[in-house]
Design an enzyme around this catalytic site. Structure first.
Site, PDB file in Angstrom:
ATOM      1  N   CYS A   1     -47.986 -18.334   5.843  1.00  0.00           N
ATOM      2  CA  CYS A   1     -48.402 -19.004   4.606  1.00  0.00           C
ATOM      3  C   CYS A   1     -48.939 -20.409   4.914  1.00  0.00           C
ATOM      4  CB  CYS A   1     -47.257 -19.028   3.595  1.00  0.00           C
ATOM      5  SG  CYS A   1     -47.822 -19.391   1.905  1.00  0.00           S
TER       6      CYS A   1
ATOM      7  N   HIS B   1     -45.842 -13.358   3.134  1.00  0.00           N
ATOM      8  CA  HIS B   1     -44.494 -13.691   3.607  1.00  0.00           C
ATOM      9  C   HIS B   1     -43.746 -12.444   4.077  1.00  0.00           C
ATOM     10  CE1 HIS B   1     -44.151 -17.966   2.445  1.00  0.00           C
ATOM     11  NE2 HIS B   1     -45.010 -17.648   1.481  1.00  0.00           N
TER      12      HIS B   1
ATOM     13  N   GLU C   1     -41.282 -12.392   5.906  1.00  0.00           N
ATOM     14  CA  GLU C   1     -39.851 -12.723   6.024  1.00  0.00           C
ATOM     15  C   GLU C   1     -39.105 -12.623   4.698  1.00  0.00           C
ATOM     16  OE1 GLU C   1     -41.475 -16.698   4.635  1.00  0.00           O
ATOM     17  OE2 GLU C   1     -42.201 -14.876   5.630  1.00  0.00           O
TER      18      GLU C   1
END
Length: 255
Positions: A99, A184, A186
């Site tokens: 990001c 993202h 994660e």
């Protein structure tokens, strides 16, 4: 061979939610990317905590996180981060940017970033990987998105390897040692929803935008394991990892 060592360059403050559930964003990234026998260090670059020049050679790779700050901003820590990334590039160090990390890498390497003309991207969006030397065929992977900035112009020698119907540069690769991901990988669903609520509370998004983002997050679940293998394969230079998703004939390798 010696023990591998990696560093997370943290570009965001830990929220109470992420501290309570995970211990902090550092633990989120180590949980996704770390393996037994490795050393992972944390540098809170947003607070001015940077590795010293003599430490850089000790690391096998670096991970740049998301942030509430603008990659095109000129805060002192952002300018210092740009300089650090230029040094790491000159050393051919592996760097994975997520990001804000994706955008600041673009800036440091000579590209341009800024506000997306189409506004915020919130929710789950499908990433279309482009057939290239990195992939045996076209691949599609959904990912959580939470950004209002984007890459406007790629750095010289960089290539787009993933797009979406909203963002032209979702994933880029620079030579063989740098990769940026706009989404993202994660995130969990709970973490994503927590961040949307924080954005709404801070009046950074409208209620209608929050509803759209949450709805899209309910409609599709990202393949976290596929993203994990993709990121680890790039960061650690492991043997080619075949990833299948959505279509049984779709595979990729980043080596």
């Amino acid at each position: 061979m010696g023990e591998k060592r990696f560093a997370v360059l943290l570009c965001a403050e830990d929220s109470e939610y992420v501290k309570k559930l995970y211990g902090g964003y550092f633990e989120v990234f180590v949980g996704m990317l770390g393996d037994e026998g490795e050393t992972w260090d944390l540098y809170r670059v947003i607070n001015g905590d940077f590795p010293q020049d003599e430490e850089l050679k000790c690391y096998d790779g670096f991970v740049l996180t998301g942030s509430c700050s603008d990659a095109h901003g000129n805060d002192l820590w952002i300018l210092n981060l740009v300089n650090l990334l230029k040094k790491l590039d000159s050393m051919n160090k592996k760097i994975l940017g997520i990001c804000f990390g994706h955008q600041i890498l673009c800036r440091a390497l000579g590209g341009k970033t800024g506000r997306a003309a189409s506004g915020w991207d919130l929710g789950v969006r499908m990433i279309n990987f482009l057939p290239s030397k990195h992939f045996s065929s076209a691949l599609k992977l959904p990912v959580y998105e939470c950004h209002r900035d984007e890459v406007w112009e790629l750095p010289p020698h960089a290539e787009v390897i993933g797009r979406s119907d909203k963002t032209a540069v979702e994933v880029f690769k620079y030579k063989e040692h740098i990769m940026g991901i706009q989404g993202h990988p994660e995130y969990t669903k709970g973490l994503f929803l927590s961040i949307v609520n924080r954005l709404l509370h801070c009046n950074l998004i409208q209620e209608s935008e929050a509803v759209v983002g949450k709805t899209r997050a309910e409609e599709q679940v990202p393949d976290g394991e596929a993203w994990k293998r993709l990121c680890k394969s790039f960061l650690k230079g492991s043997k080619p990892t075949a990833i299948t998703s959505l279509k049984p004939t779709t595979t990729l390798s980043l080596l």
